[in-house]
Design an enzyme around this catalytic site. Structure first.
Site, PDB file in Angstrom:
ATOM      1  N   HIS A  44       0.821  -1.212   0.000  1.00  0.00           N
ATOM      2  CA  HIS A  44       0.000   0.000   0.000  1.00  0.00           C
ATOM      3  C   HIS A  44       0.854   1.261   0.000  1.00  0.00           C
ATOM      4  O   HIS A  44       0.517   2.246  -0.655  1.00  0.00           O
ATOM      5  CB  HIS A  44      -0.915  -0.017   1.234  1.00  0.00           C
ATOM      6  CG  HIS A  44      -1.986   1.013   1.207  1.00  0.00           C
ATOM      7  ND1 HIS A  44      -3.067   0.951   0.349  1.00  0.00           N
ATOM      8  CD2 HIS A  44      -2.158   2.144   1.934  1.00  0.00           C
ATOM      9  CE1 HIS A  44      -3.851   1.993   0.550  1.00  0.00           C
ATOM     10  NE2 HIS A  44      -3.323   2.729   1.505  1.00  0.00           N
ATOM     11  N   HIS A  90     -10.263   3.398  -1.430  1.00  0.00           N
ATOM     12  CA  HIS A  90     -10.499   2.976  -0.050  1.00  0.00           C
ATOM     13  C   HIS A  90     -11.343   1.706  -0.106  1.00  0.00           C
ATOM     14  O   HIS A  90     -12.407   1.607   0.497  1.00  0.00           O
ATOM     15  CB  HIS A  90     -11.175   4.080   0.763  1.00  0.00           C
ATOM     16  CG  HIS A  90     -10.471   4.345   2.057  1.00  0.00           C
ATOM     17  ND1 HIS A  90     -11.114   4.564   3.241  1.00  0.00           N
ATOM     18  CD2 HIS A  90      -9.146   4.406   2.364  1.00  0.00           C
ATOM     19  CE1 HIS A  90     -10.230   4.757   4.215  1.00  0.00           C
ATOM     20  NE2 HIS A  90      -9.031   4.665   3.703  1.00  0.00           N
TER      21      HIS A  90
END
Length: 733
Positions: A44, A90
């Site tokens: 990430h 998200h």
């Protein structure tokens, strides 16, 4: 440290990673240090599987002020002003906890924009779910997820006073185990007053501002770097909790601060929280930093240095101020009733030195963490499924019932008006919205500072990308830009959000590599550099990967806002023209999905030079005043495009084409429907010939029916389905 193997597993670190860490430190790491490396070296944060492919993207142009590498991209929009924008995902948090996941996604992308010195003026979203029409538990779950995500986006954006002006939705079984929530925000700043995430100047104070730090979001970056299984709900504590009112105060305080000369740099605390913000600021500046973690404002008792460094509590920023201006900075934030504390200072050591009540609890070299994460050269392999699905072919039957086919496409959730969704968003706050959600194609926002308007659109057809990742990615770039071009604007730059399955699957990495090549090729030809973006991998549950979904958001400039071009019929008697060539292209189409019930063949083939010619033709024709309205032809083909223009304009049309039946639903790219007054026809045809653009009259505006060849449907019937159908699906009526 006890039980090293289980500790490494919980931190998603390999034995090789651990040995590398020991080599960097010259000793074994403690728990705080291990947590820092785990977060910053996660997929990430580090992009360790994807960075090698992203490096090929075109990122420069005369109008690009800041490309990838900062919090957001920045382009020049004239008269001393700049557009600042970015899109981020998200996905994992929104699947686990849809309201807070989506809400904090919106909050995070807004912070990325206003930390650059820009006031956010518009937001978009691209959200994807499983099949909400199913009557089983999966359908029920995805209707629940949809409601939660939409409420979260609206709840946060509305409180921030930033209009949500558009978006995109799609529904596929591949998202049954992983929904996608991609959020985009655009802000306006003065082009010579952009702020960057830097921490330079030895002795300059490091200041924490915003909300207090809690335990919410702990391990969020690491969680987003892994696949899901049936125990995904147990990850709920890793989802951040948002407070939009605190962020609104933070926004206004930051914008007040930006009017001063008190600071050197500022960074949002996003994924990996205080860890990422501090290491990124120091890494960009080649500096070191001392931080006293016991000075961090806390909202929970007994918090540890490990938790403080890795918490992803929302609405927080890290500031590097000029020495001597500490109190002035603190005064601004305290005036806005926000926490603000000096927690450290910039050093020349090149190390991050962390203290806890006077004792050093971690010492880590900055660059190996922020800039030198181990890059992975993962294997790639063409997916086995491609040969099978392409062999199915995509040639649709020519003899069809036009009315039956049209109504199936018209009743698809992808087609219908999403007022159930966007009525929950404030799309008019700030009073700059010219075209908002429901207007079709790109959204348009006035820039009061210079009299211009900015067009924006987020797009991707994951079915195309599943059939052909490279062509699908090209089509996404082209579609996003075309939606901007039909507003009369010139597409200038893109931001991307690359959503893929597990990088540990060589077939997924092949899809990713191919999609990146497609984006690179399209952006080079179409002159739309990539200025910011995001990669979201591990969108996989129980071994099932999502379709490749490279969401593309394009921003374009319309120099005169009053020249805005809309996508609804304006006047009876006006002529209708089709720009571009229609071929029998049905691979990945809505027709194939809704009428034939399968996915196969190949994605439509795009000629990028022809696409660019279309954009320039639309821009010139609109500037000359030749166009009354314009609509991109894409999902559902020409028939659906004409239906939408009729419903939005509340006027029928009479159209005769040379197309054969089903080709009315072909999704050949680089096409648009134009509405023009007959007096401009000759000049428009001349302009098209000059630009090498195919153009033909297909009919006129008028009547109370949608009439296309042998198809005739009452406008009233179409309006009822278009405006109310989606709500009935979501509410399961």
């Amino acid at each position: 440290m006890e039980n090293l193997a289980s500790l490494l597993k919980s931190h998603k670190l390999s034995q090789a990673d651990y040995e590398h860490i020991v080599q960097i430190l010259g000793r074994e790491p403690n728990l705080v240090e291990l947590g820092v490396f785990s977060a910053m070296w996660s997929e990430h944060c580090s992009y360790k599987s994807s960075k090698k492919y992203l490096r090929g993207f075109p990122t420069e142009a005369a109008w690009v002020i800041q490309g990838p590498g900062e919090n957001a991209g920045v382009i020049d929009i004239g008269e001393g002003y700049a557009a600042v924008f970015k899109m981020e995902s998200h996905n994992h948090p929104s699947f686990i906890e849809p309201y807070q996941g989506a809400a904090t996604g919106v909050g995070g992308i807004m912070r990325d924009v206003f930390t650059m010195g820009a006031r956010p003026v518009a937001s978009l979203n691209a959200i994807r779910f499983g099949d909400i029409r199913r009557q089983d538990e999966i359908g029920k779950k995805h209707r629940y997820l949809l409601k939660g995500v939409v409420a979260g986006i609206g709840g946060y954006g509305n409180c921030m006073g930033v209009p949500t002006v558009g978006g995109e939705m799609s529904f596929e079984d591949c998202y049954n185990g992983n929904i996608l929530v991609n959020a985009f925000t655009l802000g306006i700043a003065k082009s010579d007053e952009i702020f960057y995430g830097r921490a330079e100047g030895i002795g300059n104070p490091v200041i924490y501002v915003g909300s207090k730090t809690g335990r919410d979001g702990l391990g969020g970056a690491v969680m987003s770097s892994d696949s899901f299984d049936d125990a995904a709900n147990q990850l709920r504590p890793t989802v951040q909790v948002g407070d939009p009112f605190a962020e609104k105060l933070l926004l206004e305080a930051c914008l007040e601060l930006f009017k001063t000369n008190y600071i050197v740099g500022i960074q949002d605390m996003g994924a990996a929280g205080l860890t990422s913000s501090s290491f990124e600021m120091a890494g960009r500046s080649g500096s070191g930093m001392i931080m006293h973690l016991d000075r961090v404002p806390m909202r929970e008792q007994g918090m540890t240095p490990y938790e403080l460094m890795l918490s992803e509590s929302q609405e927080r920023m890290l500031i590097c101020a000029k020495k001597g201006y500490e109190e002035k900075v603190l005064e601004i934030f305290r005036k806005w009733e926000l926490d603000a504390e000096v927690i450290g200072e910039v050093t020349s050591s090149g190390k991050m030195e962390l203290f806890w009540h006077g004792e050093k609890c971690a010492e880590i070299p900055v660059l190996p963490v922020s800039e030198e994460a181990p890059m992975l050269d993962r294997p790639t392999k063409e997916p086995a499924y491609l040969a099978e699905i392409r062999s199915k072919g995509a040639q649709a039957p020519k003899e069809i019932d036009l009315k039956e086919a049209f109504m199936k496409l018209w009743s698809a959730p992808e087609t219908m008006d999403k007022s159930w969704v966007y009525s929950q968003y404030d799309s008019m706050v700030q009073t700059n919205t010219i075209v908002g959600p429901g207007g079709g194609d790109g959204s348009l926002v006035r820039v009061k500072e210079n009299g211009a308007a900015l067009a924006m659109s987020a797009d991707c057809n994951p079915r195309y990308c599943y059939l052909n990742p490279r062509e699908g990615a090209k089509l996404a770039v082209a579609e996003s830009g075309r939606n901007v071009a039909v507003r009369g604007a010139r597409p200038l730059a893109i931001t991307d959000c690359l959503n893929f399955g597990s990088p540990e699957n060589p077939e997924v990495m092949w899809q990713f590599a191919e999609a990146c090549e497609g984006i690179k090729e399209a952006c080079k030809v179409l002159l739309t550099p990539v200025v910011s973006g995001n990669v979201s991998l591990y969108n996989q549950t129980n071994g099932v990967d999502i379709f490749p979904t490279p969401s593309i958001a394009t921003v374009g400039l319309l120099p005169k806002a009053q020249k805005a071009l809309l996508g609804a019929f304006k006047k009876e008697g006006n002529l209708l023209l089709l720009v571009g060539e229609t071929k029998s292209e049905f691979g990945g189409s809505l027709y194939q999905k809704e009428v034939e019930g399968f996915l196969g063949g190949d994605a439509p083939v795009i000629d990028l030079h022809r696409e660019l010619a279309l954009w320039r033709f639309l821009e010139e024709a609109n500037e000359a005043g030749f166009l009354e309205s314009a609509k991109d032809v894409n999902v559902g083909g020409l028939a659906i495009a004409l239906g939408k223009m009729s419903v939005l304009g509340q006027k029928g049309c009479k159209v005769k084409t040379a197309l054969k039946g089903v080709d009315l639903f072909s999704e050949s790219p680089s096409r648009a429907v134009l509405e023009v007054s007959s007096e401009h026809l000759a000049a428009l045809e001349s302009l098209a010939q000059k630009g090498g653009v195919a153009l033909g009259v297909i009919g006129s505006v008028g009547g109370e029916n949608l009439e296309i060849d042998s198809l005739s449907l009452p406008l009233q019937t179409l309006q009822e389905i278009y405006l109310r159908g989606f709500a009935k699906i979501v509410e399961n009526l």
